[in-house]
Design a protein around this motif. Structure first.
Motif, PDB file in Angstrom:
ATOM      1  N   HIS A   1      -4.802  -0.631 -13.698  1.00 57.79           N
ATOM      2  CA  HIS A   1      -3.752  -0.618 -14.727  1.00 57.79           C
ATOM      3  C   HIS A   1      -2.398  -0.767 -14.041  1.00 57.79           C
ATOM      4  O   HIS A   1      -1.925   0.164 -13.387  1.00 57.79           O
ATOM      5  N   PRO A   2      -1.746  -1.938 -14.188  1.00 57.12           N
ATOM      6  CA  PRO A   2      -0.463  -2.161 -13.512  1.00 57.12           C
ATOM      7  C   PRO A   2       0.615  -1.157 -13.906  1.00 57.12           C
ATOM      8  O   PRO A   2       1.415  -0.747 -13.050  1.00 57.12           O
ATOM      9  N   GLY A   3       0.627  -0.762 -15.177  1.00 59.34           N
ATOM     10  CA  GLY A   3       1.651   0.184 -15.615  1.00 59.34           C
ATOM     11  C   GLY A   3       1.537   1.517 -14.885  1.00 59.34           C
ATOM     12  O   GLY A   3       2.536   2.073 -14.406  1.00 59.34           O
ATOM     13  N   LEU A   4       0.308   2.035 -14.782  1.00 56.84           N
ATOM     14  CA  LEU A   4       0.101   3.310 -14.089  1.00 56.84           C
ATOM     15  C   LEU A   4       0.366   3.154 -12.596  1.00 56.84           C
ATOM     16  O   LEU A   4       1.034   3.999 -11.975  1.00 56.84           O
ATOM     17  N   ALA A   5      -0.142   2.070 -12.002  1.00 53.30           N
ATOM     18  CA  ALA A   5       0.086   1.852 -10.573  1.00 53.30           C
ATOM     19  C   ALA A   5       1.578   1.742 -10.269  1.00 53.30           C
ATOM     20  O   ALA A   5       2.061   2.279  -9.260  1.00 53.30           O
ATOM     21  N   GLY A   6       2.305   1.073 -11.140  1.00 53.93           N
ATOM     22  CA  GLY A   6       3.748   0.962 -10.943  1.00 53.93           C
ATOM     23  C   GLY A   6       4.439   2.305 -11.022  1.00 53.93           C
ATOM     24  O   GLY A   6       5.340   2.608 -10.228  1.00 53.93           O
ATOM     25  N   ARG A   7       4.005   3.134 -11.987  1.00 58.44           N
ATOM     26  CA  ARG A   7       4.617   4.461 -12.126  1.00 58.44           C
ATOM     27  C   ARG A   7       4.302   5.334 -10.916  1.00 58.44           C
ATOM     28  O   ARG A   7       5.176   6.039 -10.407  1.00 58.44           O
TER      29      ARG A   7
ATOM     30  N   ILE B   1       0.873  -1.178   0.000  1.00 68.72           N
ATOM     31  CA  ILE B   1       0.000   0.000   0.000  1.00 68.72           C
ATOM     32  C   ILE B   1       0.905   1.221   0.000  1.00 68.72           C
ATOM     33  O   ILE B   1       1.814   1.321   0.822  1.00 68.72           O
ATOM     34  N   ARG B   2       0.669   2.121  -0.930  1.00 69.10           N
ATOM     35  CA  ARG B   2       1.409   3.370  -0.987  1.00 69.10           C
ATOM     36  C   ARG B   2       0.412   4.529  -0.929  1.00 69.10           C
ATOM     37  O   ARG B   2      -0.569   4.552  -1.688  1.00 69.10           O
ATOM     38  N   ILE B   3       0.675   5.491  -0.054  1.00 70.68           N
ATOM     39  CA  ILE B   3      -0.206   6.652   0.101  1.00 70.68           C
ATOM     40  C   ILE B   3       0.650   7.905   0.175  1.00 70.68           C
ATOM     41  O   ILE B   3       1.623   7.949   0.922  1.00 70.68           O
ATOM     42  N   ALA B   4       0.288   8.900  -0.604  1.00 76.09           N
ATOM     43  CA  ALA B   4       0.874  10.239  -0.479  1.00 76.09           C
ATOM     44  C   ALA B   4      -0.281  11.215  -0.331  1.00 76.09           C
ATOM     45  O   ALA B   4      -1.199  11.230  -1.162  1.00 76.09           O
TER      46      ALA B   4
ATOM     47  N   HIS C   1       1.297  18.851  -2.433  1.00 75.09           N
ATOM     48  CA  HIS C   1      -0.165  18.780  -2.380  1.00 75.09           C
ATOM     49  C   HIS C   1      -0.710  17.557  -3.109  1.00 75.09           C
ATOM     50  O   HIS C   1      -1.915  17.408  -3.287  1.00 75.09           O
ATOM     51  N   SER C   2       0.167  16.637  -3.527  1.00 69.02           N
ATOM     52  CA  SER C   2      -0.252  15.467  -4.306  1.00 69.02           C
ATOM     53  C   SER C   2      -1.094  14.524  -3.470  1.00 69.02           C
ATOM     54  O   SER C   2      -0.853  14.346  -2.274  1.00 69.02           O
ATOM     55  N   LYS C   3      -2.083  13.887  -4.123  1.00 68.34           N
ATOM     56  CA  LYS C   3      -2.964  12.913  -3.467  1.00 68.34           C
ATOM     57  C   LYS C   3      -2.927  11.635  -4.309  1.00 68.34           C
ATOM     58  O   LYS C   3      -3.594  11.542  -5.345  1.00 68.34           O
ATOM     59  N   LEU C   4      -2.159  10.648  -3.862  1.00 66.95           N
ATOM     60  CA  LEU C   4      -1.921   9.445  -4.649  1.00 66.95           C
ATOM     61  C   LEU C   4      -2.058   8.214  -3.758  1.00 66.95           C
ATOM     62  O   LEU C   4      -1.714   8.246  -2.577  1.00 66.95           O
ATOM     63  N   MET C   5      -2.531   7.112  -4.351  1.00 72.49           N
ATOM     64  CA  MET C   5      -2.614   5.848  -3.621  1.00 72.49           C
ATOM     65  C   MET C   5      -2.497   4.696  -4.602  1.00 72.49           C
ATOM     66  O   MET C   5      -3.073   4.738  -5.705  1.00 72.49           O
ATOM     67  N   THR C   6      -1.736   3.672  -4.233  1.00 72.77           N
ATOM     68  CA  THR C   6      -1.655   2.455  -5.045  1.00 72.77           C
ATOM     69  C   THR C   6      -1.787   1.231  -4.136  1.00 72.77           C
ATOM     70  O   THR C   6      -1.422   1.268  -2.962  1.00 72.77           O
ATOM     71  N   ILE C   7      -2.304   0.164  -4.714  1.00 72.58           N
ATOM     72  CA  ILE C   7      -2.467  -1.110  -4.018  1.00 72.58           C
ATOM     73  C   ILE C   7      -1.832  -2.213  -4.857  1.00 72.58           C
ATOM     74  O   ILE C   7      -2.195  -2.397  -6.025  1.00 72.58           O
ATOM     75  N   ASP C   8      -0.872  -2.920  -4.281  1.00 71.50           N
ATOM     76  CA  ASP C   8      -0.265  -4.109  -4.903  1.00 71.50           C
ATOM     77  C   ASP C   8       0.314  -3.843  -6.285  1.00 71.50           C
ATOM     78  O   ASP C   8       0.459  -4.779  -7.087  1.00 71.50           O
ATOM     79  N   GLY C   9       0.614  -2.594  -6.611  1.00 77.14           N
ATOM     80  CA  GLY C   9       1.147  -2.287  -7.933  1.00 77.14           C
ATOM     81  C   GLY C   9       0.177  -2.578  -9.058  1.00 77.14           C
ATOM     82  O   GLY C   9       0.576  -2.690 -10.225  1.00 77.14           O
TER      83      GLY C   9
END
Length: 475
Positions: free
Chosen positions: A430-436, A328-331, A395-403
């Motif tokens: 989309h794995p590519g976007l989540a990875g980026r 889990i990634r959160i900004a 001010h970025s608002k980003l979150m990814t799960i499991d890439g």
């Protein structure tokens, strides 16, 4: 003597009348709170204020505690959100992403669309030129919604571009929050109106009985052009977002340009807010792209706001966190979530998920930064990795799960965004976007926040931060 007793009797009668009035008003507030507030702490707080602060407590509740827009979604619900809409995603599948897709479909009542991110834009330096070019190239319609719209060097460029589009016959609609855009003057709104550009201020009135006050804000950032392209994210309109200009208080941000059938969902969110604000019919989408974007993937808009029967965004975040298996990634610039989300993140870390949360080292809202600190210890204790990102304020608002899955948009991780603001986020499978985006979040990690850092704060600072936390629902 008779005169003295007479005056005393009159005073006593007046006191009894005022006391009776207070009891009636406080009882009315209590009844309303009991019937409408789901959260026990909030209910107790409002009831206590109504009884302990005669008249003032009731006035504050009427001003800030009563939700006046709860039923807006039911009145303005479009055909693509009607009950019984077909929702994709197999909730019985062994694939966590399919289960998440089905769960979010049930939560939002909205099916997925297709599209792709054609550009990840850093700050206004990259985003503003593309946004202005899109407005200048518009042929049919332009929809712009924003929380902050300054009439500075950057804002004037947008005002000029929108005016040019309006003069050449493009259907332009601009929606600015009634508070974030300037409560008293709103120079950008007035400049647009002087040039004949259709613009409106969301939930704004100088008449107190017509104004839902400052509690409910349009926090969405939307620019949709001709049904062909849209910009979404957290970027407001103001010179502070152009880092190359070296502003006094720079703001770093991440914005996104998207294409595909997702544009119609984004347009619908704008049309919903425009109709609610002005009472006018939507401008239509005669040129909206119906074919999927080449190389596109599954996407969906997720609206959040006090007009909903359930807290959609909170349920989406809980679903995503609970289905995470690896990372889990959160900004987020503001991190003051409720206990449900704190607990979900703790449980994710305890079951072995690699949880990283990145917050700004320098925050433009000091009280929010103080209020965030009491949340840090329970997260750090259970293995969540907490980080500060280097200045300037991010001010970025980003979150990814499991890439594999990602979420972007206007919402922060605070009570205001999760329950009070009108927000727009977009989910991507989309794995590519989540990875980026995972790479972007990881690159933001500058300085860890450790248990030792949290514990070594002086007692008076800990006390200050704990007190600031009590203001969570209001900041």
């Amino acid at each position: 003597m008779d005169q003295i007793f007479g005056s005393y009797a009159l005073f006593e009668a007046q006191a009894l009348l005022v006391g009776a009035f207070h009891v009636v008003i406080a009882a009315a507030v209590t009844a309303h709170v009991l019937m409408t507030k789901r959260e026990v702490p909030a209910a107790i707080g409002w009831i206590g204020m109504a009884w302990l602060a005669p008249v003032l407590g009731a006035l504050l509740y009427v001003g800030f505690g009563v939700n006046r827009v709860k039923r807006r979604a039911r009145r303005l619900m479009g055909p693509d959100r009607a009950d019984g809409a077909q929702i994709t995603g197999d909730m019985a599948s062994e694939d966590p992403l399919e289960r998440l897709k089905g769960a979010i479909g049930k939560i939002t009542g909205q099916d997925t669309a297709t599209g792709k991110v054609v550009a990840i834009l850093e700050c206004g330096d990259q985003a503003y030129p593309q946004m202005l070019a899109a407005i200048d190239g518009a042929k049919s319609h332009v929809r712009l919604a924003t929380y902050i719209f300054r009439a500075d060097e950057i804002g004037l460029q947008f005002i000029d571009a929108l005016s040019r589009a309006h003069l050449r016959g493009v259907k332009v609609r601009v929606l600015i929050d009634g508070f974030g855009g300037g409560f008293f003057l709103s120079p950008a709104y007035r400049a647009l109106r002087r040039r004949g550009v259709p613009a409106a201020r969301f939930l704004h009135s100088v008449l107190p009985w017509k104004m839902p006050f400052l509690d409910l804000r349009l926090h969405k950032k939307i620019l949709a052009v001709d049904g062909e392209t849209a910009f979404v994210g957290g970027l407001n309109i103001g010179a502070e977002n152009v880092i190359a200009k070296r502003p006094k208080a720079p703001v770093r941000d991440t914005h996104f340009r998207v294409e595909g059938t997702i544009i119609r969902q984004i347009e619908h969110e704008f049309d919903d807010d425009w109709s609610f604000t002005t009472g006018e019919d939507p401008i239509g989408s005669d040129s909206a792209r119906e074919a999927p974007a080449v190389g596109g993937s599954t996407m969906r808009t997720i609206a959040a706001g006090p007009d909903q029967e359930v807290d959609q965004l909170i349920l989406v975040l809980l679903s995503a966190i609970n289905l995470a298996r690896h990372s889990i990634r959160i900004a987020t610039p503001y991190f003051v979530p409720d206990e449900q989300l704190i607990t979900a993140l703790q449980l994710a870390a305890l079951r072995g998920v690699d949880v990283h949360i990145v917050l700004p080292a320098h925050n433009n809202h000091r009280l929010v930064a103080w209020a965030a600190l009491p949340h840090m210890r329970p997260l750090a204790e259970t293995g969540c990795q907490l980080w500060l990102c280097a200045p300037p304020f991010d001010h970025s608002k980003l979150m990814t799960i499991d890439g594999q899955w990602s979420l972007i948009g206007s919402a922060n991780w605070d009570i205001r965004s999760l329950r009070l603001n009108f927000e727009l986020t977009v989910e991507f499978y989309h794995p590519g976007l989540a990875g980026r985006l995972t790479e972007i979040i990881d690159a933001m990690r500058f300085q860890p926040i450790t248990l030792a850092d949290i514990d070594k704060r002086p007692f008076i600072v800990k006390l200050r931060d704990a007190a600031a936390r009590l203001s969570m629902p209001y900041i």
